[in-house]
Scaffold this motif. Sequence first.
Motif, PDB file in Angstrom:
ATOM      1  N   TYR A 129       0.832  -1.200   0.045  1.00  0.00           N
ATOM      2  CA  TYR A 129       0.025  -0.101  -0.008  1.00  0.00           C
ATOM      3  C   TYR A 129       1.008   1.312   0.028  1.00  0.00           C
ATOM      4  O   TYR A 129       0.691   2.373  -0.572  1.00  0.00           O
ATOM      5  N   ALA A 132       2.265   1.916  -3.448  1.00  0.00           N
ATOM      6  CA  ALA A 132       1.502   2.122  -4.444  1.00  0.00           C
ATOM      7  C   ALA A 132       0.838   3.603  -4.300  1.00  0.00           C
ATOM      8  O   ALA A 132       0.639   4.411  -5.362  1.00  0.00           O
ATOM      9  N   LYS A 133       0.895   4.190  -2.891  1.00  0.00           N
ATOM     10  CA  LYS A 133       0.201   5.152  -2.508  1.00  0.00           C
ATOM     11  C   LYS A 133       0.752   6.417  -2.196  1.00  0.00           C
ATOM     12  O   LYS A 133       0.480   7.619  -2.012  1.00  0.00           O
ATOM     13  N   ARG A 135       4.667   8.695  -2.757  1.00  0.00           N
ATOM     14  CA  ARG A 135       5.792   9.214  -3.584  1.00  0.00           C
ATOM     15  C   ARG A 135       6.706   9.567  -2.541  1.00  0.00           C
ATOM     16  O   ARG A 135       6.911  10.613  -1.891  1.00  0.00           O
ATOM     17  N   ARG A 139      11.856   5.356  -4.090  1.00  0.00           N
ATOM     18  CA  ARG A 139      10.682   4.361  -4.135  1.00  0.00           C
ATOM     19  C   ARG A 139      11.145   3.463  -5.662  1.00  0.00           C
ATOM     20  O   ARG A 139      10.689   2.178  -5.236  1.00  0.00           O
ATOM     21  N   TYR A 143      11.311  -0.728  -5.178  1.00  0.00           N
ATOM     22  CA  TYR A 143      10.366  -1.731  -6.026  1.00  0.00           C
ATOM     23  C   TYR A 143      11.230  -2.853  -6.689  1.00  0.00           C
ATOM     24  O   TYR A 143      10.653  -3.671  -6.929  1.00  0.00           O
ATOM     25  N   SER A 192       1.019  -4.327  -3.725  1.00  0.00           N
ATOM     26  CA  SER A 192       1.194  -2.953  -4.505  1.00  0.00           C
ATOM     27  C   SER A 192       0.399  -2.885  -5.812  1.00  0.00           C
ATOM     28  O   SER A 192      -0.249  -1.767  -6.076  1.00  0.00           O
ATOM     29  N   ILE A 193       0.447  -3.715  -6.640  1.00  0.00           N
ATOM     30  CA  ILE A 193      -0.187  -3.761  -7.684  1.00  0.00           C
ATOM     31  C   ILE A 193      -1.809  -3.500  -7.556  1.00  0.00           C
ATOM     32  O   ILE A 193      -2.559  -2.813  -8.149  1.00  0.00           O
ATOM     33  N   SER A 196      -2.994  -0.163  -5.938  1.00  0.00           N
ATOM     34  CA  SER A 196      -2.904   0.876  -7.066  1.00  0.00           C
ATOM     35  C   SER A 196      -3.900   0.779  -7.979  1.00  0.00           C
ATOM     36  O   SER A 196      -4.575   2.130  -8.111  1.00  0.00           O
ATOM     37  N   ALA A 197      -4.706  -0.255  -7.927  1.00  0.00           N
ATOM     38  CA  ALA A 197      -5.766  -0.445  -8.765  1.00  0.00           C
ATOM     39  C   ALA A 197      -7.097  -0.060  -8.014  1.00  0.00           C
ATOM     40  O   ALA A 197      -8.145   0.483  -8.403  1.00  0.00           O
ATOM     41  N   ASP A 201      -7.306   7.198  -5.145  1.00  0.00           N
ATOM     42  CA  ASP A 201      -6.580   8.472  -4.544  1.00  0.00           C
ATOM     43  C   ASP A 201      -7.638   9.375  -3.954  1.00  0.00           C
ATOM     44  O   ASP A 201      -7.444  10.106  -2.886  1.00  0.00           O
ATOM     45  N   SER A 222      -8.814   1.522   3.512  1.00  0.00           N
ATOM     46  CA  SER A 222      -7.849   0.762   2.499  1.00  0.00           C
ATOM     47  C   SER A 222      -8.134  -0.537   2.419  1.00  0.00           C
ATOM     48  O   SER A 222      -8.314  -1.501   1.524  1.00  0.00           O
TER      49      SER A 222
END
Length: 314
Positions: A129, A132-133, A135, A139, A143, A192-193, A196-197, A201, A222
Amino acid sequence: MSTADATTTARRSKPLGNAARAARGDGPSGRRDAGRKPTTTIIVTAILAIVAIYFLVPVYWVVVNATKSTEELFGSSGFWFGENFQLFENLKAVLTANGGIFPRWGLNSLLYSGVGSVLATYFSVAAGYALAKYRFAGRRIVYGLVLGGVLVPGTAVALPLFFLFSSIGITNTYWSVLIPSLVSPFGLFLASIYASAAVPDEMLEAGRLDGVGELGLFHRLSLPQLVPAIVTILLFQFVAIWNNYMLPLVMLADEKLYPITLGLDNWRAQTDRLPEFYQLTVGGALLSVIPLAILILVLQRFWRGGLTEGSIKG
């Protein structure tokens, strides 16, 4: 009737075009199987049937041969039952052999798999999480390291972990198997994948405007969106730890700390001088499958929403 009403009625009564029929599912162009050739369906079904047979035949063999005596195990067909049905006698022998060590192995496996999978799932989902969310600097490097961890097999790190744990004195303890089980690079990558979907946001921004803290955003907003990913990671990690053989083999010397996998291999190693251990190994293998089957049956309903539902959200 007014002119506007007449125009509206005429539009409603006008036959639907091809695009409208397709959107509603009417006609050949709206069918779900449109464009699918019968040959493709047959090939896909055949491949799935072969894969199912590949996985089910060993289970069937274990179930059948767990009902036989040691003599019938080698004197009859491996894919059909013997003359005497001795399933319950064999299971009783498994549970009482070596002073009842098998239940201890089962509890050890439940400890390693249960605690390890739950904590590994939580850590993986939280880290996934965050990747993905948020920055932050480095990073992409993090990854990349996660992807590298997915590609490294567990057997490759078992020996280095042994030397590391030996230097701090925790080999041949529960911790030597539990600590490595808390890390799941694949689970982190999958979380994480999916996050992100599946986690918008806009929802997080609305939560921040309402005064919800970052931990609250993760736990209260979340996590409910990540249930399919959580269940998938939990099951994969549980099965991986339950079936893990190399790590306990390297770390453990005390038989009382063995998981089922290592204990069954210990019994199998004694079959050369004690043939009755063949039957104990087969019966123990049957019992070791039951917790995994129960877990899959309990958790499968969480997948009905579809693990890929996040990928189709606009």
